[in-house]
Design a protein around this motif. Structure first.
Motif, PDB file in Angstrom:
ATOM      1  N   LYS A 276       0.842  -1.197   0.000  1.00  0.00           N
ATOM      2  CA  LYS A 276       0.000   0.000   0.000  1.00  0.00           C
ATOM      3  C   LYS A 276       0.877   1.247   0.000  1.00  0.00           C
ATOM      4  CE  LYS A 276      -3.170   2.687   2.918  1.00  0.00           C
ATOM      5  NZ  LYS A 276      -4.134   3.028   1.887  1.00  0.00           N
ATOM      6  N   VAL A 277       0.506   2.226  -0.805  1.00  0.00           N
ATOM      7  CA  VAL A 277       1.146   3.538  -0.766  1.00  0.00           C
ATOM      8  C   VAL A 277       0.222   4.497  -0.033  1.00  0.00           C
ATOM      9  CG1 VAL A 277       1.923   5.517  -2.123  1.00  0.00           C
ATOM     10  CG2 VAL A 277       2.476   3.197  -2.876  1.00  0.00           C
ATOM     11  N   TYR A 278       0.744   5.135   1.020  1.00  0.00           N
ATOM     12  CA  TYR A 278      -0.014   6.150   1.745  1.00  0.00           C
ATOM     13  C   TYR A 278       0.224   7.491   1.066  1.00  0.00           C
ATOM     14  CZ  TYR A 278      -0.233   2.684   5.517  1.00  0.00           C
ATOM     15  OH  TYR A 278      -0.432   1.553   6.254  1.00  0.00           O
ATOM     16  N   ALA A 279      -0.829   8.111   0.561  1.00  0.00           N
ATOM     17  CA  ALA A 279      -0.689   9.393  -0.113  1.00  0.00           C
ATOM     18  C   ALA A 279      -0.254  10.468   0.887  1.00  0.00           C
ATOM     19  CB  ALA A 279      -2.013   9.788  -0.764  1.00  0.00           C
ATOM     20  N   GLY A 280       0.470  11.470   0.407  1.00  0.00           N
ATOM     21  CA  GLY A 280       0.918  12.549   1.265  1.00  0.00           C
ATOM     22  C   GLY A 280       2.254  12.238   1.905  1.00  0.00           C
ATOM     23  N   TYR A 281       2.621  13.044   2.898  1.00  0.00           N
ATOM     24  CA  TYR A 281       3.942  12.883   3.523  1.00  0.00           C
ATOM     25  C   TYR A 281       3.855  12.254   4.902  1.00  0.00           C
ATOM     26  CZ  TYR A 281       2.770  17.148   6.112  1.00  0.00           C
ATOM     27  OH  TYR A 281       2.164  18.076   6.923  1.00  0.00           O
ATOM     28  N   ARG A 282       2.664  11.917   5.371  1.00  0.00           N
ATOM     29  CA  ARG A 282       2.469  11.181   6.612  1.00  0.00           C
ATOM     30  C   ARG A 282       1.538   9.999   6.343  1.00  0.00           C
ATOM     31  NH1 ARG A 282       3.398  14.506  11.282  1.00  0.00           N
ATOM     32  NH2 ARG A 282       5.158  15.858  10.759  1.00  0.00           N
ATOM     33  N   THR A 283       1.537   9.024   7.242  1.00  0.00           N
ATOM     34  CA  THR A 283       0.676   7.855   7.046  1.00  0.00           C
ATOM     35  C   THR A 283      -0.703   8.034   7.661  1.00  0.00           C
ATOM     36  OG1 THR A 283       1.307   6.726   9.103  1.00  0.00           O
ATOM     37  CG2 THR A 283       2.729   6.391   7.173  1.00  0.00           C
ATOM     38  N   GLY A 284      -0.835   8.969   8.621  1.00  0.00           N
ATOM     39  CA  GLY A 284      -2.096   9.101   9.331  1.00  0.00           C
ATOM     40  C   GLY A 284      -2.295   8.029  10.385  1.00  0.00           C
ATOM     41  N   THR A 285      -1.230   7.290  10.712  1.00  0.00           N
ATOM     42  CA  THR A 285      -1.284   6.258  11.746  1.00  0.00           C
ATOM     43  C   THR A 285      -0.332   6.625  12.882  1.00  0.00           C
ATOM     44  OG1 THR A 285       0.526   4.872  10.919  1.00  0.00           O
ATOM     45  CG2 THR A 285      -1.651   4.554   9.902  1.00  0.00           C
ATOM     46  N   ASP A 286      -0.296   5.778  13.904  1.00  0.00           N
ATOM     47  CA  ASP A 286       0.613   6.011  15.027  1.00  0.00           C
ATOM     48  C   ASP A 286       2.078   5.940  14.635  1.00  0.00           C
ATOM     49  OD1 ASP A 286      -1.177   6.562  17.061  1.00  0.00           O
ATOM     50  OD2 ASP A 286      -1.408   4.466  17.660  1.00  0.00           O
ATOM     51  N   ALA A 287       2.373   5.339  13.493  1.00  0.00           N
ATOM     52  CA  ALA A 287       3.768   5.275  13.042  1.00  0.00           C
ATOM     53  C   ALA A 287       4.390   6.666  12.977  1.00  0.00           C
ATOM     54  CB  ALA A 287       3.859   4.589  11.682  1.00  0.00           C
ATOM     55  N   ASP A 288       3.600   7.663  12.582  1.00  0.00           N
ATOM     56  CA  ASP A 288       4.135   9.016  12.416  1.00  0.00           C
ATOM     57  C   ASP A 288       4.740   9.547  13.711  1.00  0.00           C
ATOM     58  OD1 ASP A 288       3.021   8.732   9.904  1.00  0.00           O
ATOM     59  OD2 ASP A 288       1.304  10.010  10.315  1.00  0.00           O
ATOM     60  N   GLY A 289       3.996   9.434  14.803  1.00  0.00           N
ATOM     61  CA  GLY A 289       4.476   9.956  16.083  1.00  0.00           C
ATOM     62  C   GLY A 289       5.664   9.202  16.628  1.00  0.00           C
ATOM     63  N   ILE A 290       5.692   7.891  16.424  1.00  0.00           N
ATOM     64  CA  ILE A 290       6.809   7.095  16.934  1.00  0.00           C
ATOM     65  C   ILE A 290       8.083   7.409  16.158  1.00  0.00           C
ATOM     66  CG2 ILE A 290       7.665   4.757  17.342  1.00  0.00           C
ATOM     67  CD1 ILE A 290       4.744   3.865  17.555  1.00  0.00           C
ATOM     68  N   ILE A 291       7.967   7.517  14.848  1.00  0.00           N
ATOM     69  CA  ILE A 291       9.118   7.814  14.006  1.00  0.00           C
ATOM     70  C   ILE A 291       9.763   9.144  14.400  1.00  0.00           C
ATOM     71  CG2 ILE A 291       9.763   8.467  11.639  1.00  0.00           C
ATOM     72  CD1 ILE A 291       7.687   6.340  10.721  1.00  0.00           C
ATOM     73  N   LEU A 292       8.951  10.097  14.831  1.00  0.00           N
ATOM     74  CA  LEU A 292       9.449  11.433  15.152  1.00  0.00           C
ATOM     75  C   LEU A 292       9.790  11.607  16.631  1.00  0.00           C
ATOM     76  CD1 LEU A 292       6.979  13.560  12.986  1.00  0.00           C
ATOM     77  CD2 LEU A 292       9.352  12.950  12.465  1.00  0.00           C
ATOM     78  N   SER A 293       9.697  10.549  17.420  1.00  0.00           N
ATOM     79  CA  SER A 293       9.991  10.676  18.846  1.00  0.00           C
ATOM     80  C   SER A 293      11.498  10.692  19.081  1.00  0.00           C
ATOM     81  CB  SER A 293       9.366   9.515  19.622  1.00  0.00           C
ATOM     82  OG  SER A 293      10.007   8.296  19.301  1.00  0.00           O
ATOM     83  N   GLY A 294      11.899  11.404  20.128  1.00  0.00           N
ATOM     84  CA  GLY A 294      13.317  11.456  20.478  1.00  0.00           C
ATOM     85  C   GLY A 294      14.169  11.893  19.313  1.00  0.00           C
ATOM     86  N   ALA A 295      15.237  11.135  19.049  1.00  0.00           N
ATOM     87  CA  ALA A 295      16.117  11.433  17.920  1.00  0.00           C
ATOM     88  C   ALA A 295      15.580  10.857  16.612  1.00  0.00           C
ATOM     89  CB  ALA A 295      17.512  10.872  18.198  1.00  0.00           C
ATOM     90  N   GLY A 296      14.432  10.166  16.675  1.00  0.00           N
ATOM     91  CA  GLY A 296      13.846   9.580  15.479  1.00  0.00           C
ATOM     92  C   GLY A 296      14.122   8.090  15.394  1.00  0.00           C
ATOM     93  N   ALA A 297      13.276   7.386  14.658  1.00  0.00           N
ATOM     94  CA  ALA A 297      13.413   5.949  14.479  1.00  0.00           C
ATOM     95  C   ALA A 297      13.012   5.570  13.068  1.00  0.00           C
ATOM     96  CB  ALA A 297      12.530   5.205  15.486  1.00  0.00           C
ATOM     97  N   GLN A 298      13.594   4.495  12.558  1.00  0.00           N
ATOM     98  CA  GLN A 298      13.141   3.953  11.287  1.00  0.00           C
ATOM     99  C   GLN A 298      11.784   3.293  11.517  1.00  0.00           C
ATOM    100  OE1 GLN A 298      16.037   1.880   8.686  1.00  0.00           O
ATOM    101  NE2 GLN A 298      17.472   2.106  10.408  1.00  0.00           N
ATOM    102  N   GLY A 299      10.865   3.511  10.592  1.00  0.00           N
ATOM    103  CA  GLY A 299       9.523   3.016  10.828  1.00  0.00           C
ATOM    104  C   GLY A 299       8.928   2.261   9.660  1.00  0.00           C
ATOM    105  N   ALA A 300       8.150   1.240   9.993  1.00  0.00           N
ATOM    106  CA  ALA A 300       7.350   0.507   9.022  1.00  0.00           C
ATOM    107  C   ALA A 300       5.915   0.499   9.518  1.00  0.00           C
ATOM    108  CB  ALA A 300       7.853  -0.927   8.852  1.00  0.00           C
TER     109      ALA A 300
END
Length: 338
Positions: A276-300
């Motif tokens: 699935k391709v999520y349109a836009g620059y965010r997924t609209g799921t909780d992945a967005d907040g986790i990826i941007l937490s702290g120094a950042g994380a790789q996310g799937a």
């Protein structure tokens, strides 16, 4: 089958966004054997499944526990409850829906009604009300402003391994991630593994973002949510096929390496999945907040295909949920290495 039994138990419990304690209590009981469990100030659950040294990767498996619903915002002279939404509700099927009103004296049954007089139009949220069969005084005593209201939606087995229920969004993700954690507990891994079951996704994702910060340094995350399964009004590129496995996501904020490696593991292990391709620059799921937490994380982000989202009769394929768990576990065991 164990995952399916867990799913039925989870969906028939209640926890509208911002008032998740009932479902959180049940989930804590279910995962207590996986490792130490703690709660964040907002109420998300953090379970340490495996703990390695600080120089090893740290992966978070995440899904959200909250469900959509309504909130009492007023009571009229005849005892009808005026409501606002907690998360997105599908207004097309709101009218005549049976609900539970979680008041001071326990849960009371009610029915959603509408002030909309034109049957060809969907009511607005402002036009919805809940009839609890009470007069104004009794309603005021039992249902103060802010009282949450959840759908009643029984767990039903359909043909070809499909099931229908309220709150499959995202209790099916919780069941999948708990199962993945159980699988990983018995597998050869070389990373720290934390299970995060978060609150408030339906109203902005605050539970996952704050939960990730409470966990500390994270190198990788896998979030599981639901996404639209194909129905007649959707074109093929707008949804996933029910029964063809979890939808591995691609999006600018997601790690392309993780997404591609997850697809590779699925192919090598014969685990049915789709993309699935999520349109836009965010997924609209909780992945967005986790990826941007702290120094950042790789996310799937992988999504379980779901029909009739945000209704009391959401539908998934049980096999898609099982394959979501298998794919997440196989990926972590094979690819999350120092």
């Amino acid at each position: 089958m164990e995952t399916l039994r867990l799913l039925e138990k989870l969906t028939q419990h209640h926890g509208v966004a911002g008032d998740e304690k009932p479902i959180a209590d049940l989930l804590e009981e279910e995962i207590s054997d996986l490792g130490p469990v703690r709660r964040t100030p907002l109420g998300s659950l953090i379970c340490t499944v495996k703990q390695e040294s600080a120089d090893k990767p740290h992966v978070v498996l995440e899904a959200h526990m909250d469900e959509i619903g309504l909130m009492v915002c007023g009571i009229d002279e005849n005892g009808f409850l005026k409501v606002t939404r907690c998360g997105g509700i599908d207004r097309r099927v709101a009218t005549a829906a049976p609900v539970l009103i979680h008041g001071k004296k326990g849960a009371r049954r009610g029915i959603v009604g509408s002030e909309q007089t034109d049957p060809s139009k969907n009511p607005t949220v402002d036009q919805l009300y809940v009839d609890a069969g009470m007069d104004k005084q009794q309603a005021q005593e039992e249902f103060p402003i802010g009282t949450r209201i959840s759908y009643i939606g029984s767990f039903k087995h359909l043909l070809e391994g499909k099931v229908a229920s309220k709150a499959l969004d995202d209790r099916c993700g919780c069941a999948a991630m708990i199962t993945a954690a159980r699988l990983l507990k018995q597998m050869d891994t070389d990373c720290s593994i934390t299970l995060l079951l978060s609150v408030m996704e339906e109203v902005g994702g605050m539970g996952a973002a704050t939960g990730a910060n409470a966990i500390g340094p994270i190198t990788h995350c896998i979030s599981v949510d639901v996404s639209f399964a194909l129905t007649p009004e959707l074109q093929t590129h707008q949804g996933g096929a029910l029964g063809e496995g979890p939808m591995v996501g691609h999006n600018p904020i997601l790690s392309r390496q993780m997404s591609e490696e997850m697809e590779q593991v699925g192919l090598e292990q014969g685990i049915t999945h789709q993309v699935k391709v999520y349109a836009g620059y965010r997924t609209g799921t909780d992945a967005d907040g986790i990826i941007l937490s702290g120094a950042g994380a790789q996310g799937a982000c992988t999504c379980i295909p779901l029909r009739y989202m945000h209704t009391p009769v959401e539908v998934i394929s049980a096999a898609d949920m099982e394959n979501t768990a298998k794919l997440a576990a196989a990926y972590v065991a094979q690819k999350i290495r120092p």
